[in-house]
Every structure is written in structure tokens, then in C-alpha cells.
Design a protein around this motif. Structure first.
Motif, short mmCIF file in Angstrom:
data_model
loop_
_atom_site.label_atom_id
_atom_site.label_comp_id
_atom_site.label_asym_id
_atom_site.label_seq_id
_atom_site.Cartn_x
_atom_site.Cartn_y
_atom_site.Cartn_z
N VAL A 100 0.83 -1.21 0.00
CA VAL A 100 0.00 0.00 0.00
C VAL A 100 0.86 1.26 0.00
N TRP A 101 1.85 1.31 0.90
CA TRP A 101 2.63 2.52 1.08
C TRP A 101 4.10 2.35 0.73
N GLY A 102 4.47 1.25 0.12
CA GLY A 102 5.88 0.93 -0.09
C GLY A 102 6.74 2.06 -0.63
N PRO A 103 6.46 2.60 -1.83
CA PRO A 103 7.34 3.65 -2.37
C PRO A 103 7.35 4.94 -1.56
N LEU A 143 7.14 5.15 1.83
CA LEU A 143 7.64 5.00 3.20
C LEU A 143 8.90 5.81 3.48
N PRO A 144 9.87 5.90 2.57
CA PRO A 144 11.06 6.71 2.88
C PRO A 144 10.78 8.20 3.03
N LEU A 145 9.61 8.65 2.57
CA LEU A 145 9.28 10.07 2.74
C LEU A 145 8.91 10.41 4.17
N LEU A 146 8.55 9.42 4.98
CA LEU A 146 8.17 9.70 6.37
C LEU A 146 9.34 10.23 7.20
N PRO A 147 10.50 9.58 7.23
CA PRO A 147 11.61 10.17 8.00
C PRO A 147 12.07 11.51 7.43
N LEU A 148 11.95 11.69 6.12
CA LEU A 148 12.29 12.99 5.54
C LEU A 148 11.36 14.07 6.06
N ALA A 154 14.45 14.84 -1.45
CA ALA A 154 13.11 14.75 -2.02
C ALA A 154 13.18 14.49 -3.53
N GLY A 155 14.09 15.17 -4.21
CA GLY A 155 14.24 14.92 -5.64
C GLY A 155 14.76 13.53 -5.94
N LEU A 156 15.69 13.05 -5.12
CA LEU A 156 16.23 11.71 -5.33
C LEU A 156 15.15 10.65 -5.13
N TYR A 157 14.37 10.77 -4.06
CA TYR A 157 13.34 9.76 -3.80
C TYR A 157 12.27 9.79 -4.88
N THR A 158 11.93 10.97 -5.37
CA THR A 158 10.95 11.05 -6.46
C THR A 158 11.48 10.38 -7.72
N LEU A 159 12.76 10.59 -8.01
CA LEU A 159 13.36 9.95 -9.18
C LEU A 159 13.38 8.43 -9.04
N VAL A 160 13.70 7.95 -7.85
CA VAL A 160 13.73 6.50 -7.62
C VAL A 160 12.33 5.91 -7.77
N ILE A 161 11.33 6.59 -7.21
CA ILE A 161 9.96 6.09 -7.32
C ILE A 161 9.51 6.05 -8.78
N ALA A 162 9.82 7.11 -9.52
CA ALA A 162 9.42 7.15 -10.93
C ALA A 162 10.13 6.07 -11.74
N ALA A 163 11.41 5.86 -11.48
CA ALA A 163 12.15 4.81 -12.20
C ALA A 163 11.60 3.43 -11.86
N ARG A 164 11.27 3.21 -10.61
CA ARG A 164 10.75 1.90 -10.24
C ARG A 164 9.39 1.65 -10.87
N ILE A 165 8.52 2.66 -10.91
CA ILE A 165 7.21 2.49 -11.54
C ILE A 165 7.37 2.24 -13.04
N GLY A 166 8.29 2.95 -13.69
CA GLY A 166 8.53 2.72 -15.11
C GLY A 166 9.03 1.30 -15.38
N LEU A 167 9.94 0.81 -14.56
CA LEU A 167 10.42 -0.56 -14.73
C LEU A 167 9.32 -1.58 -14.48
N TYR A 168 8.46 -1.29 -13.52
CA TYR A 168 7.36 -2.21 -13.22
C TYR A 168 6.39 -2.30 -14.40
N LEU A 172 11.18 -3.58 -5.98
CA LEU A 172 10.60 -2.52 -5.16
C LEU A 172 11.35 -2.39 -3.84
N ALA A 173 11.67 -3.52 -3.23
CA ALA A 173 12.40 -3.47 -1.96
C ALA A 173 13.80 -2.88 -2.14
N ALA A 174 14.45 -3.16 -3.27
CA ALA A 174 15.78 -2.59 -3.52
C ALA A 174 15.71 -1.08 -3.65
N SER A 175 14.67 -0.57 -4.31
CA SER A 175 14.53 0.88 -4.42
C SER A 175 14.24 1.51 -3.06
#
Length: 334
Positions: free
Chosen positions: A129-132, A134-139, A199-213, A234-237
């Protein structure tokens, strides 16, 4: 016959050197010590500051200015290496153990939808549900607790660093210049480490992971090709983003500790506790993620798919993020 007799009347006996020295000490009056100089007498204290008092101990002024910026600051390269290496080692051990213990059939002949392992609740209700996100919470915790804007602009920090390196005698408020006034300590407060870049890095990682999926789904539907495990990718990202957050949380906590005496804000200790709580929460989420991925590699995907996801995640996410962290982090000791 037996030596010289007494000297003639009216003559003084000869004085030997040791007798002259004793006579000199008897006639010389002791000299009083000069009184100690007070602050503002103009005599200066040499290497002492504040009228004979030693300079206050504490971190160097340049280090305090670094802590008051958005930079990543850690005590040493060893701390940085440990924060980067430990999550990667645990990740490799978890996935490697799952691949090693791989089972072609689920226990008791259960199907993949019916089978449950000890971390199924985390996989179903948290990761899927919240996987991608989750890293935004500590940020978000770091941004709210520490703030985004530093206490001084980079230009003012540069001027302050250059002025602090000059001689104290050139300042009209320094004791060496004859004045009794002291310049009050500069109020400094820490700021969150690289909030915009993270924030920019995490957004880029999320977008890349969704594109690969989506690309992998197209291959599965069109050609029936299963290259990697989407779950492990997903876990690696997520691991790459959480690894960055561990470093950033440690940096914010270290900077808050350095600037605690100079932070003018109320609740500086509570802000530091919030950052440490974000660090601990990220570590617990990673532990749950590693356990879930062990079960995924053991029961839900073939060995080739798990190893392919491990290699793709290292090349696309874990390796580049680790290299970026190593380059942007500044350490007090090498």
C-alpha cells in the motif's frame, strides 16, 4: 711558622667567594611579584583570553558554521561507511538466504494467495500500500523538526568564517585590544541535511521503479517473459532511499548536538529526539523489509528472478545512491 696570623689592626679579613655570595643574599631585599593584570588593563594576556583566563573549550568555529548549514556532516568516515555498509550487508544476507532456502512448492500444498508467513501483515498492509512512499516519512520528520532554511545564508557563513580566523586583537571588543566587552556567541541552529536533494532523489527512484514495473508487466503480458521479481526490485529501491535517510538522520542528530548550546529555539532537545526517532523507525522498517524479502525469495519467486532483481537493484538504485552519499557527506575526521 704554623701559618699566617691575624691581620694587622684596622684591616678586614679577606672574603672568599662563597662568603661574598652569602653576604650579597643577606643585603639584597626580596623583590615583590608584579600584581596580576585585570581584564581591560591593556597589558594583554599573551595566549590567554579574557584577562588571563584560558579560551573556552568547544568545537572549532568553522565546524559550528558547517553544522548550521544544510550540508551532510558526520563525525568520521568510519561512521559513514558503517551506515552505508550495514544495510547492504543485511540485504544481501536476507535475499541470499531466501535464494539458498528456495522451495519449489509451498508448505502443505497451499497456493500463493492462501499461504501466510510471519510477515504477511507487513507485506499486505504496509509494503503493497505505502511501499514507495515509506522513505518520505523520515524525511518529513526531519524537515518539521530541524527546518529547511539554515540560520545564516552561505555568504554570511563565509564572511563569519573569515572573520573568525582573523586575529582577536583587531576587534575593538576583544580583551587584547584593551576593552572589557566581549562579543556574544553567535546564535546558530542546525538545518535538515539536503532536504531538497533527498526529495528529488526519492521522487526519481519512485518514478524509475514504476517505469520498470510497467515495462516488466508489458513483457509478461506480451511475451510471457519473467526477468526479475518486481517485489524484490521494489524493496531494492526502498532500501536505497532508506539508506540515504539513515545517513541524513545521523547527520541531523550530530549537527543538533554540536549546536545545542547555541540553538536559540525552544525545544532543541525535542527536535533532536524526533530525528533519532526517525532514524530508529527507518531501521525497524528495514528489518521488516528484509524479513519479508527473505520469504519472497524463498517461497514466491524462482532463484533466477530473485538474483536478477538483486543485480538490477544494485545497478539502478543501491550503487548510485551509495556513491552519491559518499561524495556529498562531509566528515570531521577522515
Amino acid at each position: 711558622m704554623y701559618g699566617q696570623g691575624p691581620p694587622p689592626y684596622g684591616q678586614t679579613p679577606p672574603q672568599y667567594p662563597y662568603q661574598q655570595q652569602q653576604l650579597h643574599h643577606r643585603r639584597t631585599a626580596p623583590q615583590p611579584h608584579p600584581p596580576p593584570q585585570r581584564d581591560g588593563d591593556g597589558g594583554g594576556g599573551g595566549g590567554m583570553a579574557g584577562g588571563g583566563l584560558p579560551p573556552p573549550e568547544g568545537p572549532p568555529h568553522g565546524l559550528l558554521l558547517e553544522a548550521a548549514s544544510n550540508k551532510v556532516l558526520l563525525p568520521s568516515r568510519g561512521v559513514l561507511a558503517a551506515l552505508m555498509a550495514l544495510p547492504l550487508v543485511l540485504w544481501l544476507l536476507a535475499v541470499g538466504a531466501g535464494v539458498l532456502h528456495w522451495e519449489a512448492e509451498l508448505p502443505d500444498g497451499a497456493s500463493k494467495r492462501e499461504f501466510e508467513h510471519p510477515l504477511t501483515w507487513f507485506d499486505v498492509h504496509v509494503l503493497r500500500v505505502w511501499g514507495p512512499l515509506l522513505p518520505l516519512l523520515p524525511l518529513a520528520v526531519r524537515v518539521v523538526a530541524m527546518g529547511v532554511r539554515p540560520s545564516h545564508s552561505p555568504a554570511s557563513l563565509t564572511s563569519l568564517a573569515s572573520s573568525s580566523s582573523s586575529s582577536s586583537s583587531s576587534s575593538p571588543l576583544s580583551p587584547a585590544a584593551g576593552g572589557a566587552l566581549r562579543r556574544p556567541p553567535l546564535p546558530l541552529r542546525p538545518a535538515a541535511s539536503l532536504p531538497g536533494a533527498c526529495a528529488g532523489l526519492y521522487t526519481l527512484v519512485i518514478a524509475a521503479r514504476i517505469g520498470l514495473y510497467l515495462a516488466h508487466l508489458g513483457l509478461q503480458a506480451g511475451a510471457g517473459v519473467y526477468l526479475v521479481s518486481d517485489h524484490l526490485l521494489l524493496a531494492a529501491s526502498m532500501l536505497a532511499c532508506f539508506q540515504a535517510e539513515l545517513v541524513m538522520c545521523a547527520s541531523d542528530a550530530f549537527k543538533a548536538e554540536l549546536l545545542r548550546p547555541r540553538d536559540p529555539r525552544v525545544g532543541a532537545g525535542a527536535r533532536q529526539v524526533a530525528v533519532i526517532a526517525a532514524f530508529v523507525s527507518s531501521a525497524f522498517l528495514l528489518v521488516a523489509l528484509f524479513g519479508d524479502m527473505y520469504a519472497t525469495a524463498r517461497w514466491f519467486h524462482a532463484r533466477a528472478e530473485s538474483l536478477g532483481a538483486l543485480a538490477a537493484g544494485a545497478a539502478l538504485f543501491n550503487g548510485p545512491v551509495a556513491l552519491w552519499l559518499w561524495r556529498v557527506a562531509a566528515c570531521v575526521t577522515p
